[in-house]
Design an enzyme around this catalytic site. Structure first.
Site, PDB file in Angstrom:
ATOM      1  CG  ASN A  84      -1.512   1.304   1.563  1.00 41.68           C
ATOM      2  OD1 ASN A  84      -2.396   1.777   0.856  1.00 41.68           O
ATOM      3  ND2 ASN A  84      -1.027   1.953   2.614  1.00 41.68           N
ATOM      4  CE1 TYR A 150       0.485   7.977  -7.270  1.00 40.23           C
ATOM      5  CE2 TYR A 150      -1.433   8.427  -8.638  1.00 40.23           C
ATOM      6  CZ  TYR A 150      -0.867   7.844  -7.521  1.00 40.23           C
ATOM      7  OH  TYR A 150      -1.652   7.107  -6.656  1.00 40.23           O
TER       8      TYR A 150
HETATM    9  P1  NDP Z   1      -1.543   8.503   2.643  1.00 41.56           P
HETATM   10  O1  NDP Z   1      -0.563   9.567   2.297  1.00 41.56           O
HETATM   11  O2  NDP Z   1      -2.581   8.816   3.635  1.00 41.56           O
HETATM   12  O3  NDP Z   1      -0.774   7.170   3.075  1.00 41.56           O
HETATM   13  C1  NDP Z   1       0.395   6.759   2.428  1.00 41.56           C
HETATM   14  C2  NDP Z   1       1.113   5.751   3.315  1.00 41.56           C
HETATM   15  O4  NDP Z   1       2.280   5.300   2.609  1.00 41.56           O
HETATM   16  C3  NDP Z   1       1.582   6.358   4.623  1.00 41.56           C
HETATM   17  O5  NDP Z   1       1.391   5.423   5.653  1.00 41.56           O
HETATM   18  C4  NDP Z   1       3.063   6.596   4.393  1.00 41.56           C
HETATM   19  O6  NDP Z   1       3.754   6.433   5.621  1.00 41.56           O
HETATM   20  C5  NDP Z   1       3.417   5.427   3.457  1.00 41.56           C
HETATM   21  N1  NDP Z   1       4.601   5.700   2.663  1.00 41.56           N
HETATM   22  C6  NDP Z   1       4.767   6.640   1.698  1.00 41.56           C
HETATM   23  N2  NDP Z   1       6.018   6.605   1.228  1.00 41.56           N
HETATM   24  C7  NDP Z   1       6.664   5.624   1.905  1.00 41.56           C
HETATM   25  C8  NDP Z   1       7.983   5.111   1.874  1.00 41.56           C
HETATM   26  N3  NDP Z   1       8.907   5.591   1.039  1.00 41.56           N
HETATM   27  N4  NDP Z   1       8.302   4.093   2.722  1.00 41.56           N
HETATM   28  C9  NDP Z   1       7.382   3.599   3.561  1.00 41.56           C
HETATM   29  N5  NDP Z   1       6.119   4.026   3.641  1.00 41.56           N
HETATM   30  C10 NDP Z   1       5.776   5.038   2.825  1.00 41.56           C
HETATM   31  O7  NDP Z   1      -2.198   8.116   1.251  1.00 41.56           O
HETATM   32  P2  NDP Z   1      -3.200   6.940   0.786  1.00 41.56           P
HETATM   33  O8  NDP Z   1      -3.687   6.143   1.921  1.00 41.56           O
HETATM   34  O9  NDP Z   1      -4.178   7.580  -0.113  1.00 41.56           O
HETATM   35  O10 NDP Z   1      -2.208   6.095  -0.113  1.00 41.56           O
HETATM   36  C11 NDP Z   1      -2.085   4.688  -0.034  1.00 41.56           C
HETATM   37  C12 NDP Z   1      -1.926   4.142  -1.445  1.00 41.56           C
HETATM   38  O11 NDP Z   1      -3.117   4.412  -2.179  1.00 41.56           O
HETATM   39  C13 NDP Z   1      -0.794   4.753  -2.253  1.00 41.56           C
HETATM   40  O12 NDP Z   1      -0.128   3.725  -2.938  1.00 41.56           O
HETATM   41  C14 NDP Z   1      -1.519   5.676  -3.229  1.00 41.56           C
HETATM   42  O13 NDP Z   1      -0.781   5.859  -4.418  1.00 41.56           O
HETATM   43  C15 NDP Z   1      -2.783   4.890  -3.462  1.00 41.56           C
HETATM   44  N6  NDP Z   1      -3.914   5.632  -3.980  1.00 41.56           N
HETATM   45  C16 NDP Z   1      -4.356   6.787  -3.377  1.00 41.56           C
HETATM   46  C17 NDP Z   1      -5.438   7.458  -3.903  1.00 41.56           C
HETATM   47  C18 NDP Z   1      -5.903   8.771  -3.330  1.00 41.56           C
HETATM   48  O14 NDP Z   1      -6.550   9.549  -4.061  1.00 41.56           O
HETATM   49  N7  NDP Z   1      -5.661   9.042  -2.061  1.00 41.56           N
HETATM   50  C19 NDP Z   1      -6.178   6.934  -5.052  1.00 41.56           C
HETATM   51  C20 NDP Z   1      -5.629   5.730  -5.598  1.00 41.56           C
HETATM   52  C21 NDP Z   1      -4.565   5.105  -5.062  1.00 41.56           C
HETATM   53  P3  NDP Z   1       4.987   7.312   6.102  1.00 41.56           P
HETATM   54  O15 NDP Z   1       4.816   8.697   5.567  1.00 41.56           O
HETATM   55  O16 NDP Z   1       4.917   7.208   7.601  1.00 41.56           O
HETATM   56  O17 NDP Z   1       6.178   6.608   5.539  1.00 41.56           O
HETATM   57  C1  8X3 Z   2      -4.733   8.743  -6.882  1.00 44.72           C
HETATM   58  C2  8X3 Z   2      -5.868   9.047  -7.799  1.00 44.72           C
HETATM   59  O1  8X3 Z   2      -6.655  10.575  -9.666  1.00 44.72           O
HETATM   60  O2  8X3 Z   2      -5.367  11.581  -7.863  1.00 44.72           O
HETATM   61  O3  8X3 Z   2      -4.113   7.559  -7.231  1.00 44.72           O
HETATM   62  O4  8X3 Z   2      -4.290  10.201  -9.499  1.00 44.72           O
HETATM   63  S1  8X3 Z   2      -5.500  10.411  -8.750  1.00 44.72           S
END
Ligand code: NDP
Ligand code: 8X3
Length: 249
Positions: A84, A150
């Protein structure tokens, strides 16, 4: 007793899933870079389940190797890996973007996911049991201006998920790719590094919430062993396609 490993459990989807799975009494390995937050979450969830917390950066090959060796007693019991951890950094046009942002996204979303998968899947192959849930994105299916790199990383997550499924054919190991659209977490704050800009992303719509994705992942994981939900694309109702959003005025 089997273990679920969730990367990026300090916020958003990862945290929501960790909370739900802990309530089910499932033993968890939780990771994220922010150690203090991770410790607090470990304390909170330890009331319901056995929790192991490891703070490291998934984009660092060395850090992942250190994690794999520090947790090697637990790893044979990992039956679910939720890849994730991920982020977007910036939303600039390709010809104007900061190359450091590209490196961060590629190193985290692609290489980090690969390092974790390479480290954990051999244990699953040994036991002929496991489920890898990758968090891709709608941006791994459709592109938008300012999202080139991205989107490329999430297209890569889709490609890796598909090919890994083929590599694991003949085993009992499943691979699923969850592809959400607009979802309100810390994602936009991380992307824009500006709370006002982050707030604007979700203005006038009801975006997906972390619990929506966590519940979907729980459903995917709870299908019987002969069913592999390969992909799920999820949008909020107000988002008909990646760039077609209806905002209340
Ligand atoms: P958040 O920013 O709320 O959570 C991201 C998580 O990833 C945090 O726990 C962060 O922890 C961890 N993280 C980021 N970079 C690293 C790293 N280098 N090493 C270890 N941990 C890392 O965002 P989301 O919950 O939205 O994101 C989760 C996933 O969902 C991602 O892969 C994102 O691309 C994907 N996603 C998100 C969408 C959105 O619109 N929000 C839509 C579609 C997909 P910490 O900073 O403590 O390391
Ligand atoms: C995150 C969804 O539309 O912001 O993965 O790229 S979008």
């Amino acid at each position: 007793m089997s273990i679920t490993l969730i990367t990026g459990a300090t916020s958003g989807i990862g945290l929501a899933l960790a909370r739900k799975m802990a309530l089910q009494g499932i033993e968890l390995i939780l990771t994220g870079r922010r150690g203090e937050r991770l410790d607090k979450i470990k304390n909170e969830l330890s009331k319901s389940a056995k929790i192991h917390a490891y703070s490291f950066d998934v984009s660092s090959r060395k850090a992942v190797e250190n994690f794999l060796s520090a947790s090697k007693e637990l790893l044979p019991k990992v039956s679910v890996l939720v890849n994730n951890a991920g982020l977007a950094s910036g939303a600039d046009k390709l010809h104007e973007a900061n190359i450091d942002d590209w490196e961060t996204m590629i190193d985290t979303n692609v290489k980090g996911l690969l390092y974790m998968t390479r480290g954990i899947v051999p244990y699953m192959v040994k036991t002929n049991n496991g489920h890898i849930v990758n968090i891709g994105s709608a941006a791994g299916r459709w592109t938008y201006g300012g999202g080139s790199v991205y989107c490329a990383t999430k297209f890569a997550v889709r490609a890796i998920s598909e090919a890994l499924r083929v590599d694991l054919l003949g085993t009992n190991i499943r691979v699923s790719n969850i592809e959400p659209g607009m979802l309100e977490t810390e994602f936009s704050l991380v992307r824009f590094r500006d709370p006002a800009k982050a707030k604007k992303v979700y203005e006038g719509i009801t975006p997906l919430q972390p619990d929506d994705i966590a519940e979907t992942i729980q459903w995917v994981l709870s299908r019987p062993p002969h069913v592999n939900i390969q992909e799920i694309v999820m949008f909020p109702t107000a988002q008909a396609a990646i760039s077609n959003i209806h905002r209340r005025t």
